[in-house]
Scaffold this motif. Structure first.
Motif, short mmCIF file in Angstrom:
data_model
loop_
_atom_site.label_atom_id
_atom_site.label_comp_id
_atom_site.label_asym_id
_atom_site.label_seq_id
_atom_site.Cartn_x
_atom_site.Cartn_y
_atom_site.Cartn_z
N VAL A 455 -15.78 -35.20 24.71
CA VAL A 455 -15.51 -33.93 24.78
C VAL A 455 -15.34 -32.98 25.16
O VAL A 455 -15.51 -32.80 26.17
CB VAL A 455 -16.92 -33.62 23.59
N GLU A 456 -13.86 -31.98 25.12
CA GLU A 456 -13.10 -31.71 26.13
C GLU A 456 -13.56 -29.68 26.03
O GLU A 456 -13.63 -29.87 24.58
CB GLU A 456 -11.75 -31.61 26.36
N THR A 457 -13.83 -29.08 26.77
CA THR A 457 -14.25 -27.82 26.90
C THR A 457 -13.05 -27.03 27.24
O THR A 457 -12.84 -27.34 28.37
CB THR A 457 -15.38 -27.34 26.69
N ASN A 458 -12.93 -25.32 27.17
CA ASN A 458 -11.46 -25.09 27.39
C ASN A 458 -12.27 -23.54 27.84
O ASN A 458 -12.69 -23.11 27.30
CB ASN A 458 -10.30 -24.60 25.85
N PHE A 459 -11.96 -23.04 29.22
CA PHE A 459 -12.19 -21.96 29.39
C PHE A 459 -10.30 -21.63 29.41
O PHE A 459 -9.65 -21.81 30.33
CB PHE A 459 -12.56 -21.80 30.86
N ILE A 460 -10.23 -19.64 29.20
CA ILE A 460 -9.24 -19.46 29.14
C ILE A 460 -9.77 -18.18 29.77
O ILE A 460 -10.09 -17.64 29.67
CB ILE A 460 -8.81 -19.06 28.03
N PHE A 461 -8.42 -18.15 31.11
CA PHE A 461 -9.08 -16.56 32.51
C PHE A 461 -7.76 -15.80 32.07
O PHE A 461 -6.52 -16.49 32.15
CB PHE A 461 -9.21 -17.59 33.48
N THR A 462 -8.06 -14.86 32.39
CA THR A 462 -7.00 -13.62 32.77
C THR A 462 -7.01 -12.91 33.67
O THR A 462 -8.22 -12.78 34.40
CB THR A 462 -7.27 -12.12 31.20
N LEU A 463 -5.27 -12.95 34.14
CA LEU A 463 -5.65 -12.43 35.89
C LEU A 463 -4.42 -11.63 35.76
O LEU A 463 -3.14 -12.44 35.96
CB LEU A 463 -5.64 -13.60 36.45
N GLU A 467 -2.73 -15.92 31.87
CA GLU A 467 -3.47 -16.09 30.77
C GLU A 467 -3.28 -17.65 31.41
O GLU A 467 -2.32 -18.28 31.82
CB GLU A 467 -3.47 -16.19 29.25
N ILE A 468 -4.58 -18.00 31.86
CA ILE A 468 -4.52 -19.98 32.32
C ILE A 468 -5.42 -20.04 31.69
O ILE A 468 -7.02 -19.51 31.68
CB ILE A 468 -5.06 -19.48 34.01
N SER A 469 -5.79 -21.46 30.78
CA SER A 469 -5.99 -22.09 30.29
C SER A 469 -6.73 -23.53 30.90
O SER A 469 -5.61 -23.88 31.36
CB SER A 469 -5.57 -22.76 29.06
#
Length: 825
Positions: A455-463, A467-469
């Motif tokens: 199982v993989e999970t995604n974290f999406i950040f904005t800086l 956008e960084i995933s």
């Protein structure tokens, strides 16, 4: 400001420390410098050999950290045919352990890991046998696939192509690699691969040789390339041979702990094929960004970035890294673009001190069940970062949370695992193997060291509007009293598990047998029917069990009574099955736990081999002193012996006098140096009428005169062909006649090998019984040495009983029982 998305996908278990995520996710300021410098290097090296432990960790460390090449080790096998010095797991489970040991080693030396589907079938004396066993065409196909996929500039083999110098697997690895080098660039060969990959031809292939093992006198000095790999790395604070020792010491199941060495270490290379070189491995290979055309702008930009880097304030580098990302995104080579974008992404994350993980409240669950997941994140920089969203199973959770410097954030969610037929058995163990190869159905998994994360999970950040995933695995974490953070990979399991007490059931001197099965619920409130899929010539009762479970991991023991045909010998297979919700299940669960690797979970087929034979035994009480680990005590108990496992302190004359025999386990004198101190008590026990069986040791670190009553030398001789010729050379000896008559047919159906590390040059005080030899070789007479001491017998034996008895080889049982029975009326 330009807005774009940075994508990062972890495909296989490489460079991700599951024991301590933070160590690998967050580089130190000094290591960031090294990673920044690596951005300007675009070279690849593939190192190929046969087994876990064959790789040259010094060279891999040097190439990965000094030259900063993408450096991969391709091991043809997973080491499943060897011995285990730290536990009892053998065969495919040992291969799984050694797979993880290699992955841990690569985390230390900076390399990448690949495998083929070849099964390690034990020692082979020539490449012909190895190539036939593995299916040469299949492994060649996989080697070409891995070369085309990885695209190395240079290939290096650990061994040469000359048979008879070393292990047949070793020679075969070089033969196959050199063939693959010649054909990997030909589009007419293995055309089906071109649906996924392009052809690729490496620049050259070297043999990484050594004067320690090979006679290099026929080569001139100009034909041998010498590289000093023992350099000291100021950034890492270690030399490459020190790091190499740490890497090699991960091969714990083989007892390959390595003392750290410091100072100059020369590695030697001989060109095997390909373009000539002047003075280095990569001559003629452009390892800069200019390999794709004029890219001096990127090269200069990275050089400036490195020069301006402030180790006290690494976050100041983030903006420039994001600009570099945009530049690299325009590179046309998709392979190198992906590698370098991932490197940049890791550096952005490291410079921000950004840490995050996804943690499940359980380590295993079947599909359709709800689990609780914590999404944790923390920003450890003054840069403003926004956690935009997290996702799992294609479900998005919008967050839009600004992460303030050093303030911990957690999102708690209850998530349902989508219904599917998937469970996370190792991909190479999912199907029954072919004769010499694991059966891998999915083309794109070929070469991978391990499963994709379940199982993989995604974290999406904005800086700063960027956008960084990131994609990371779902894990489970507990507090261990000895380790602290104890990570486990979250696995998708099954609703019910069927664990036979024994996968090999011995039926001795009987036509009936009771088999025991542990049934474990994988979910709450489960009702299931358990039954046997069984041949018609075996009768059993009851016909089924209807079981109800209230709790997860609730266990019940059930027993089936079998009635077998009235034959002297009989072999069949049965499968334990469960019916639940109109679905059928036939797998158990096995956890493999060792401190130096992350926990491994398997779901083996619930198949039981029924092996029936008749045997006579003498004596009853047997003492066993364990060596490096084997299952012989369990299987001796199945034929009626009462086995006590003794400690070192219990090896005294008064305690031993209570036993008909003392058996000393495999490599006991190698792994327990204090055992020699008990030699007098053991010999006194024999003199008083006892019977001692000492199983094989290697000559490494021991002297036979310290424990044996009479002299012999331990050699490296072995009979590696399990069907090799056996001769009875002392047919009247009691050990071949009492209580069981031993015939040549008793050596049929042995597994993997006859024996190993046979004695040579033994004293006349020993008698021998049988000889064995591989085709074309002289007989090994010393596999069983028997001496009479006082009233008792001392036996030293190098036959591989530790493989034969668990496999139910009836002839091996008969001879082993005869050895136990010496002197017993």
């Amino acid at each position: 400001m330009l807005r774009y998305s940075i994508q990062f996908f972890l495909i296989i278990l490489i460079n991700f420390n599951l024991h301590s995520q933070e160590e690998n996710n967050i580089y130190s300021s000094s290591s960031i410098i090294s990673k920044l410098e690596k951005l300007n290097t675009l070279g690849k090296v593939l190192y190929v050999a046969a087994h876990p432990d064959d790789e040259n960790t010094r060279l891999i460390t040097y190439l990965s950290n000094e030259k900063k090449y993408q450096t991969a080790y391709l091991s043809l096998t997973r080491g499943d045919g060897g011995q285990n010095l730290i536990g009892k797991d053998l065969k495919e489970n040992l291969g799984l352990i050694r797979t993880q040991e290699l992955l841990e080693a690569r985390k230390i030396d900076g390399g990448i890991q690949f495998f083929t589907s070849a099964i390690d079938f034990g020692y082979s004396k020539n490449s012909k046998e190895s190539l036939e066993f593995w299916n040469e065409d299949q492994i060649l196909y996989e080697l070409v696939w891995i070369i085309r996929k990885f695209k190395p500039d240079v290939i290096i083999t650990r061994f040469n192509e000359v048979s008879g110098i070393t292990h047949g697997h070793h020679t075969a690895s070089s033969i196959l690699t050199n063939k693959a080098f010649r054909i990997s660039g030909n589009p007419d060969i293995f055309q089906d691969q071109l649906e996924f990959l392009e052809t690729w031809k490496a620049k050259r292939i070297f043999w990484n040789t050594s004067t320690r093992f090979f006679d290099l006198s026929k080569y001139s000095d100009d034909e041998i390339l010498k590289i000093d790999v023992g350099l000291y790395n100021n950034i890492l604070g270690k030399s490459y041979n020190e790091i190499s020792s740490e890497s090699r010491s991960m091969h714990k199941s083989q007892g390959f702990g390595s003392l750290k060495r410091r100072g100059s270490e020369k590695e030697l290379f001989i060109l095997t094929q390909g373009d000539k070189y002047d003075d280095n491995l990569m001559d003629g290979v452009d390892v800069t960004w200019n390999r794709f055309g004029e890219n001096n702008q990127i090269i200069e930009y990275i050089n400036n970035l490195v020069g301006e880097y402030d180790p006290k304030k690494p976050y100041k580098t983030v903006k420039k890294l994001s600009i570099l990302y945009e530049k690299v995104s325009k590179i046309k080579d998709e392979g190198w673009k992906k590698i370098k974008l991932n490197e940049i992404k890791n550096l952005i994350k490291a410079c921000l001190g950004l840490f995050f993980e996804s943690l499940s409240d359980v380590s295993i669950s079947p599909t359709g069940e709800n689990i609780k997941v914590n999404f944790d994140a923390i920003n450890r920089s003054p840069i403003n970062i926004n956690l935009k969203k997290v996702s799992v199973f294609d479900e998005d959770f919008l967050i839009e949370k600004d992460l303030i410097n050093n303030e911990f954030f957690r999102l708690e969610k209850t998530i349902k695992i989508p219904e599917s037929e998937n469970f996370t058995e190792k991909y190479w163990l999912m199907n029954k193997p072919n004769f010499g190869n694991y059966d891998v159905k999915d083309q794109e998994l070929i070469g991978n060291p391990d499963n994709n994360f379940p199982v993989e999970t995604n974290f999406i950040f904005t800086l700063n509007n960027i956008e960084i995933s990131y994609t990371i695995p779902l894990l489970n974490k507990k507090n261990s009293p000895t380790k602290g953070d104890d990570y486990k990979i979250f696995n998708i399991g099954l609703p019910i598990y069927l664990n036979p007490k024994r996968y090999n059931e011995l039926v001795v001197n009987s036509n009936s047998q009771t088999i025991e099965v542990e049934v474990i619920s994988g979910k709450e409130n489960l009702d299931a029917t358990i039954y046997l899929d069984i041949p018609e010539n075996i009768k059993y009762e009851p016909k089924y069990f209807d079981l109800s479970f209230k709790d997860i991991n609730e266990k019940k023991i059930i027993k089936f009574n079998l009635t077998l045909p009235e034959k002297d010998s009989f072999k069949e297979k049965i499968i334990v099955k469960a019916k639940y919700n109109d679905e059928y299940y036939e797998r158990g669960i096995k956890e493999i736990n060792y401190d130096h690797i992350i926990q491994q979970v398997r779901f083996p087929l619930s198949e039981i081999k029924i092996i029936k034979f008749n045997i006579k035994t003498k004596g009853k009480n047997v003492a066993y002193f364990m060596g490096s680990g084997d299952n012989i005590p369990i299987f001796l108990s199945l034929i009626g012996y009462k086995i006590d496992l003794l400690t070192l302190d219990q090896l005294s004359t008064d305690i031993l006098s209570n036993y008909d025999a003392l058996i000393i386990g495999i490599r006991a004198y190698n792994v327990n140096k204090k055992l020699i101190e008990k030699t007098k008590e053991i010999h006194d026990y024999v003199k008083n009428g006892g019977n001692v069986l000492v199983q094989y040791n290697t000559s490494r670190g021991i002297d036979v005169k310290d424990f044996a009553p009479y002299s012999f030398n331990i050699s490296r001789n072995r009979t590696s062909q399990e069907n090799s010729k056996v001769d009875i050379i002392n047919k009247n000896h009691i050990a071949l006649n009492y209580p069981n008559k031993i015939l040549l047919e008793d050596f049929d159906n042995w597994v993997q090998e006859r024996g190993l590390y046979f004695p040579i040059n033994w004293s006349d005080d020993y008698e021998t019984l049988i000889s064995s030899n591989d085709s074309g070789e002289k007989p090994n007479h010393g596999g069983i040495l028997i001496s009479k001491i006082g009233k008792g017998h001392y036996v030293y034996t190098s036959y591989s009983w530790f493989r034969q008895l668990p496999s139910g080889v009836s002839g091996a049982y008969k001879l082993f029982v005869n050895l136990i029975s010496l002197g017993i009326e």
